[in-house]
Scaffold this active site. Structure first.
Site, PDB file in Angstrom:
ATOM      1  N   HIS A 146       0.498  65.748  50.710  1.00 33.97           N
ATOM      2  CA  HIS A 146       1.441  66.879  50.617  1.00 33.97           C
ATOM      3  C   HIS A 146       1.713  67.348  49.191  1.00 33.97           C
ATOM      4  O   HIS A 146       2.251  68.445  49.011  1.00 33.97           O
ATOM      5  CB  HIS A 146       2.789  66.528  51.252  1.00 33.97           C
ATOM      6  CG  HIS A 146       2.733  66.218  52.710  1.00 33.97           C
ATOM      7  ND1 HIS A 146       2.213  67.089  53.630  1.00 33.97           N
ATOM      8  CD2 HIS A 146       3.146  65.125  53.415  1.00 33.97           C
ATOM      9  CE1 HIS A 146       2.301  66.548  54.848  1.00 33.97           C
ATOM     10  NE2 HIS A 146       2.852  65.354  54.739  1.00 33.97           N
TER      11      HIS A 146
HETATM   12  O1  ZLS Z   1       2.254  62.974  55.823  1.00 35.28           O
HETATM   13  O2  ZLS Z   1      11.244  66.628  57.853  1.00 35.28           O
HETATM   14  C1  ZLS Z   1      11.351  66.541  56.644  1.00 35.28           C
HETATM   15  C2  ZLS Z   1      12.324  67.392  55.839  1.00 35.28           C
HETATM   16  C3  ZLS Z   1      13.681  67.318  56.076  1.00 35.28           C
HETATM   17  C4  ZLS Z   1      14.237  66.470  57.210  1.00 35.28           C
HETATM   18  C5  ZLS Z   1      14.524  65.063  56.703  1.00 35.28           C
HETATM   19  N1  ZLS Z   1      15.506  65.129  55.595  1.00 35.28           N
HETATM   20  C6  ZLS Z   1      15.793  63.759  55.146  1.00 35.28           C
HETATM   21  C7  ZLS Z   1      14.979  65.932  54.469  1.00 35.28           C
HETATM   22  C8  ZLS Z   1      14.654  67.354  54.936  1.00 35.28           C
HETATM   23  C9  ZLS Z   1      12.981  68.530  56.408  1.00 35.28           C
HETATM   24  N2  ZLS Z   1      10.616  65.667  55.949  1.00 35.28           N
HETATM   25  C10 ZLS Z   1       9.689  64.761  56.585  1.00 35.28           C
HETATM   26  C11 ZLS Z   1       8.621  64.350  55.587  1.00 35.28           C
HETATM   27  C12 ZLS Z   1       7.490  63.621  56.238  1.00 35.28           C
HETATM   28  C13 ZLS Z   1       6.460  63.218  55.216  1.00 35.28           C
HETATM   29  C14 ZLS Z   1       5.215  62.593  55.827  1.00 35.28           C
HETATM   30  C15 ZLS Z   1       4.266  62.118  54.752  1.00 35.28           C
HETATM   31  C16 ZLS Z   1       2.849  61.838  55.257  1.00 35.28           C
HETATM   32  O3  ZLS Z   1       2.846  60.861  56.253  1.00 35.28           O
HETATM   33  C17 ZLS Z   1       1.920  61.405  54.102  1.00 35.28           C
HETATM   34  C18 ZLS Z   1       2.350  60.197  53.364  1.00 35.28           C
HETATM   35  C19 ZLS Z   1      10.427  63.588  57.092  1.00 35.28           C
HETATM   36  N3  ZLS Z   1      10.258  63.071  58.303  1.00 35.28           N
HETATM   37  C20 ZLS Z   1      11.082  62.012  58.396  1.00 35.28           C
HETATM   38  C21 ZLS Z   1      11.794  61.927  57.229  1.00 35.28           C
HETATM   39  N4  ZLS Z   1      11.372  62.907  56.440  1.00 35.28           N
HETATM   40  C22 ZLS Z   1      12.803  60.945  56.902  1.00 35.28           C
HETATM   41  C23 ZLS Z   1      13.221  60.040  57.840  1.00 35.28           C
HETATM   42  C24 ZLS Z   1      14.222  59.084  57.521  1.00 35.28           C
HETATM   43  C25 ZLS Z   1      14.750  59.054  56.245  1.00 35.28           C
HETATM   44  C26 ZLS Z   1      15.754  58.160  55.607  1.00 35.28           C
HETATM   45  C27 ZLS Z   1      15.275  58.233  54.174  1.00 35.28           C
HETATM   46  C28 ZLS Z   1      15.140  59.727  54.088  1.00 35.28           C
HETATM   47  C29 ZLS Z   1      16.596  60.061  54.449  1.00 35.28           C
HETATM   48  C30 ZLS Z   1      17.024  58.999  55.489  1.00 35.28           C
HETATM   49  C31 ZLS Z   1      14.355  59.970  55.347  1.00 35.28           C
HETATM   50  C32 ZLS Z   1      13.380  60.913  55.633  1.00 35.28           C
HETATM   51 ZN    ZN Z   2       2.074  61.659  57.863  1.00 32.82          ZN
END
Ligand code: ZLS
Ligand code: ZN
Ligand code: CA
Length: 393
Positions: A146
């Site tokens: 990403h």
């Molecule tokens: O492809 O969905 C999102 C962004 C948000 C929702 C989550 N909040 C925390 C931030 C804003 C819209 N982000 C995804 C990113 C997924 C990345 C995948 C990487 C890869 O596998 C390659 C390495 C996301 N999904 C889940 C989370 N973020 C997430 C779940 C749980 C937590 C804990 C730590 C942080 C906050 C609470 C977090 C993120």
């Molecule tokens: Zn992923």
């Protein structure tokens, strides 16, 4: 005695850096670099290191990172310090530069070292391939698809894949990038959007409003301007919850063989994100270790120089299973390894079931509902076939 031997004239190299695994994104963060330790320990327990060339990779240099990333971004990444007190991200903090410091891409101790080690292992893998010293090079610590030129995104800060592919392009005319992580490989797609020397293919869960990053629709295929060489060179396979091994392998084999036929790549870069497995903390699919590994096997059969990258994967025991099985496929001993995990495996109790291939029932209890009707999968194959009419090597 594992009975695993090295096939004559076939070289697999394994690139990792144990220092990378010691980094922490924070206690609640789903990305756990420790999964790399667990994976390696299972790979070594099976005795596979004797059939590979093993390298402790170096950290990539600033100049190497700057091959893709902007120096503004790298300079900031190299100087920011971890926040003593986590700050409220939703509170529009003006300090949030380059998308750093939010909850997806937190600032942590040793962040720059962690990033440069991940990129270093990917770059070492690419160089072994370019030097003709490896047929398959493995970098499970890479695959952070990403990251953008000047922005962190989705747990990724440095795009090691883009940096490795840029290296491949110095030696090979065309590179095929394939991404089986459950998320869309947006950073790699964007980096090579305007070139016909890289074709990118991502299989992912697609739901623009509810699943990260929200891009990668079936008809997002590169620049819309036909004059742009990159037109038609992005393939997207948007999927829904619950896809099975059989469906995924049918799609993968059909689509990849047609692409290889038309695009005639000179090397393949495969991102093996393990969050597409059933039971993943963030994933939504019903893939088993066998189905995930079948993609690696298929790519190996193309008989082209191949790099295997890691990527996502948020249930460490399943990540370790998949990357162990895929390492065995690379060295060609997949039919010889036992389903029962070696007795001496460190952290053996972490694996819950004592097998490499747990059943769906063991992984999930109740499997996730499959929301991929056969008709939809056929539409995807048809769309990609149409798209490929515009592609030539
Ligand atoms: O492809 O969905 C999102 C962004 C948000 C929702 C989550 N909040 C925390 C931030 C804003 C819209 N982000 C995804 C990113 C997924 C990345 C995948 C990487 C890869 O596998 C390659 C390495 C996301 N999904 C889940 C989370 N973020 C997430 C779940 C749980 C937590 C804990 C730590 C942080 C906050 C609470 C977090 C993120
Ligand atoms: Zn992923
Ligand atoms: Ca993907």
């Amino acid at each position: 005695e594992s009975g695993i031997t090295r096939p004559k004239g076939y070289n697999v190299s394994f690139h990792c850096n144990p220092e990378m695994e010691k980094h922490h994104f924070g206690v609640t963060h789903p990305m756990k670099p420790w999964r790399l330790t667990l994976s390696k320990s299972l790979i070594y327990s099976y005795g596979m290191s004797f059939a590979m060339n093993n390298y402790v990779s170096r950290a990539a240099t600033y100049e190497e990172l700057a091959d893709f990333h902007s120096t503004d971004y790298l300079d900031f990444l190299g100087t920011v310090l971890p926040e003593p007190v986590p700050r409220d991200v939703e509170n529009q903090n003006p300090d949030l530069r380059f998308n750093l410091g939010g909850s997806d891409c937190p600032l942590f101790e040793g962040l720059y070292d962690y990033c440069s080690m991940s990129a270093g292992s990917a770059l070492d893998a690419a160089r072994k391939i370019c030097a003709n010293q490896s047929d398959i090079a493995i970098a499970w610590g890479g695959g952070l698809h990403h990251a953008k030129k000047a922005e962190a995104s989705g747990f990724c800060y440095i795009n090691d894949i883009v940096i490795a592919i840029l290296e491949l392009l110095r030696h090979y005319p065309r590179v095929l990038y394939i991404d089986i992580d459950v998320h869309h490989g947006d950073g790699v797609e964007e980096a090579f959007f305007s070139t016909d020397r890289v074709m990118t293919v991502s299989f992912h869960k697609y739901d623009p409003n509810n699943f990260f990053p929200g891009t990668g629709a079936l008809d997002d295929n590169g620049p819309k301007n036909e004059q742009n060489p990159g037109a038609h060179h992005a393939v997207n396979v948007p999927l829904n919850d619950g896809i099975t091994d059989e469906q995924y392998d049918m799609l993968f084999n059909t689509i990849i063989s047609r692409i290889v036929e038309k695009f005639r790549p000179s090397a393949i870069a495969l991102q093996c994100g393990a969050d597409s497995l059933a039971g993943d903390r963030l994933g939504r699919f019903n893939l088993q270790v066998q189905g995930h590994g079948a993609c690696v096997e298929f790519c190996k059969r193309m008989n082209l120089p191949l790099i295997l990258f890691g990527g996502g994967g948020y249930t460490p025991r399943n990540v370790a299973r998949a990357w162990t099985y895929e390492t065995s496929i690379a060295i060609g001993c997949q039919d010889k390894i036992s389903d029962v995990l070696p007795q001496h495996t460190p952290w053996r109790d972490q694996f819950r079931q004592e097998t490499l291939f747990p059943t769906l029932e063991q992984i999930l209890g109740e499997p996730r509902q499959n929301k991929n009707p056969p008709k939809r999968l056929q539409d995807i194959v048809n769309h990609v076939s149409e798209q490929l009419r515009f592609v030539q090597a």
